[in-house]
Design a protein around this motif. Structure first.
Motif, PDB file in Angstrom:
ATOM      1  N   ILE A   1       2.190   7.284   8.050  1.00 37.46           N
ATOM      2  CA  ILE A   1       2.801   6.278   7.190  1.00 37.46           C
ATOM      3  C   ILE A   1       3.154   5.104   8.095  1.00 37.46           C
ATOM      4  O   ILE A   1       3.865   5.271   9.082  1.00 37.46           O
ATOM      5  N   VAL A   2       2.625   3.932   7.750  1.00 39.29           N
ATOM      6  CA  VAL A   2       2.721   2.767   8.620  1.00 39.29           C
ATOM      7  C   VAL A   2       3.422   1.624   7.897  1.00 39.29           C
ATOM      8  O   VAL A   2       3.091   1.320   6.748  1.00 39.29           O
ATOM      9  N   LYS A   3       4.360   0.985   8.571  1.00 40.05           N
ATOM     10  CA  LYS A   3       4.971  -0.239   8.046  1.00 40.05           C
ATOM     11  C   LYS A   3       4.129  -1.400   8.551  1.00 40.05           C
ATOM     12  O   LYS A   3       4.082  -1.680   9.739  1.00 40.05           O
ATOM     13  N   VAL A   4       3.457  -2.088   7.616  1.00 40.20           N
ATOM     14  CA  VAL A   4       2.511  -3.125   8.012  1.00 40.20           C
ATOM     15  C   VAL A   4       3.082  -4.535   7.911  1.00 40.20           C
ATOM     16  O   VAL A   4       2.525  -5.461   8.488  1.00 40.20           O
ATOM     17  N   ASN A   5       4.163  -4.707   7.166  1.00 37.15           N
ATOM     18  CA  ASN A   5       4.862  -5.997   7.139  1.00 37.15           C
ATOM     19  C   ASN A   5       6.281  -5.766   6.631  1.00 37.15           C
ATOM     20  O   ASN A   5       6.727  -4.625   6.556  1.00 37.15           O
ATOM     21  N   GLU A   6       6.979  -6.814   6.269  1.00 40.04           N
ATOM     22  CA  GLU A   6       8.390  -6.693   5.871  1.00 40.04           C
ATOM     23  C   GLU A   6       8.609  -5.735   4.707  1.00 40.04           C
ATOM     24  O   GLU A   6       9.619  -5.057   4.647  1.00 40.04           O
ATOM     25  N   THR A   7       7.681  -5.684   3.767  1.00 42.36           N
ATOM     26  CA  THR A   7       7.916  -4.913   2.547  1.00 42.36           C
ATOM     27  C   THR A   7       6.857  -3.872   2.232  1.00 42.36           C
ATOM     28  O   THR A   7       7.030  -3.085   1.319  1.00 42.36           O
TER      29      THR A   7
ATOM     30  N   PHE B   1       4.235  -0.626   2.990  1.00 44.05           N
ATOM     31  CA  PHE B   1       3.905   0.576   3.746  1.00 44.05           C
ATOM     32  C   PHE B   1       2.535   1.053   3.287  1.00 44.05           C
ATOM     33  O   PHE B   1       2.171   0.895   2.120  1.00 44.05           O
ATOM     34  N   VAL B   2       1.770   1.652   4.198  1.00 45.72           N
ATOM     35  CA  VAL B   2       0.487   2.253   3.849  1.00 45.72           C
ATOM     36  C   VAL B   2       0.454   3.677   4.384  1.00 45.72           C
ATOM     37  O   VAL B   2       1.149   4.012   5.350  1.00 45.72           O
ATOM     38  N   ARG B   3      -0.363   4.503   3.744  1.00 48.70           N
ATOM     39  CA  ARG B   3      -0.466   5.914   4.114  1.00 48.70           C
ATOM     40  C   ARG B   3      -1.937   6.243   4.324  1.00 48.70           C
ATOM     41  O   ARG B   3      -2.778   5.931   3.472  1.00 48.70           O
ATOM     42  N   TYR B   4      -2.245   6.880   5.453  1.00 46.09           N
ATOM     43  CA  TYR B   4      -3.619   7.244   5.778  1.00 46.09           C
ATOM     44  C   TYR B   4      -3.684   8.685   6.270  1.00 46.09           C
ATOM     45  O   TYR B   4      -2.752   9.170   6.917  1.00 46.09           O
ATOM     46  N   HIS B   5      -4.824   9.333   6.007  1.00 43.21           N
ATOM     47  CA  HIS B   5      -5.135  10.625   6.593  1.00 43.21           C
ATOM     48  C   HIS B   5      -5.931  10.325   7.858  1.00 43.21           C
ATOM     49  O   HIS B   5      -6.931   9.609   7.809  1.00 43.21           O
TER      50      HIS B   5
ATOM     51  N   VAL C   1      -4.964   3.516  15.719  1.00 39.99           N
ATOM     52  CA  VAL C   1      -4.203   2.357  16.210  1.00 39.99           C
ATOM     53  C   VAL C   1      -5.129   1.151  16.376  1.00 39.99           C
ATOM     54  O   VAL C   1      -4.752   0.022  16.053  1.00 39.99           O
ATOM     55  N   SER C   2      -6.341   1.392  16.836  1.00 43.69           N
ATOM     56  CA  SER C   2      -7.318   0.309  16.954  1.00 43.69           C
ATOM     57  C   SER C   2      -7.634  -0.278  15.577  1.00 43.69           C
ATOM     58  O   SER C   2      -7.718  -1.502  15.413  1.00 43.69           O
ATOM     59  N   PHE C   3      -7.798   0.590  14.586  1.00 41.78           N
ATOM     60  CA  PHE C   3      -8.014   0.143  13.210  1.00 41.78           C
ATOM     61  C   PHE C   3      -6.823  -0.679  12.710  1.00 41.78           C
ATOM     62  O   PHE C   3      -7.007  -1.736  12.094  1.00 41.78           O
ATOM     63  N   LEU C   4      -5.609  -0.223  12.995  1.00 45.21           N
ATOM     64  CA  LEU C   4      -4.419  -0.962  12.564  1.00 45.21           C
ATOM     65  C   LEU C   4      -4.377  -2.352  13.185  1.00 45.21           C
ATOM     66  O   LEU C   4      -4.013  -3.326  12.514  1.00 45.21           O
ATOM     67  N   ASP C   5      -4.733  -2.453  14.458  1.00 46.79           N
ATOM     68  CA  ASP C   5      -4.735  -3.753  15.130  1.00 46.79           C
ATOM     69  C   ASP C   5      -5.710  -4.732  14.474  1.00 46.79           C
ATOM     70  O   ASP C   5      -5.440  -5.927  14.406  1.00 46.79           O
TER      71      ASP C   5
ATOM     72  N   GLY D   1      -0.059  -7.289  12.165  1.00 42.51           N
ATOM     73  CA  GLY D   1       1.399  -7.338  12.278  1.00 42.51           C
ATOM     74  C   GLY D   1       2.096  -6.019  12.023  1.00 42.51           C
ATOM     75  O   GLY D   1       3.287  -5.996  11.745  1.00 42.51           O
ATOM     76  N   TRP D   2       1.364  -4.898  12.140  1.00 46.63           N
ATOM     77  CA  TRP D   2       2.008  -3.615  11.883  1.00 46.63           C
ATOM     78  C   TRP D   2       3.157  -3.395  12.854  1.00 46.63           C
ATOM     79  O   TRP D   2       3.127  -3.865  13.974  1.00 46.63           O
ATOM     80  N   ARG D   3       4.181  -2.693  12.430  1.00 44.63           N
ATOM     81  CA  ARG D   3       5.388  -2.536  13.240  1.00 44.63           C
ATOM     82  C   ARG D   3       5.539  -1.145  13.820  1.00 44.63           C
ATOM     83  O   ARG D   3       5.751  -0.971  15.004  1.00 44.63           O
TER      84      ARG D   3
END
Length: 68
Positions: A8-14, A16-20, A28-32, A37-39
């Motif tokens: 579960i990732v916080k990607v900005n102020e409001t 969240f996204v969930r991935y398997h 992490v490379s995909f998130l970048d 701006g993921w936190r």
């Protein structure tokens, strides 16, 4: 045998996204690329739903898997 996680990732102020996920380094490379701006992210075991770890943009995973 690959390990499976739910992240579960916080990607900005409001938002969240969930991935398997199978590989934390690749994820992490995909998130970048997708969410520059993921936190932070929390990592849970796919089967037990127990939290295994927490990472941030500055505290990244150094291994593909979490040793339990």
């Amino acid at each position: 045998m690959s390990k499976k996680y739910i992240c579960i990732v916080k990607v900005n102020e409001t938002k969240f996204v969930r991935y398997h996920v199978n590989n934390l380094i690749s994820f992490v490379s995909f998130l970048d690329k997708r969410f520059a701006g993921w936190r932070w992210m929390n990592v849970f075991d796919y089967r037990t739903k127990q939290q295994l770890g927490s990472f941030s943009k500055n505290n990244r995973p150094i291994h593909k898997y979490i040793a339990v």
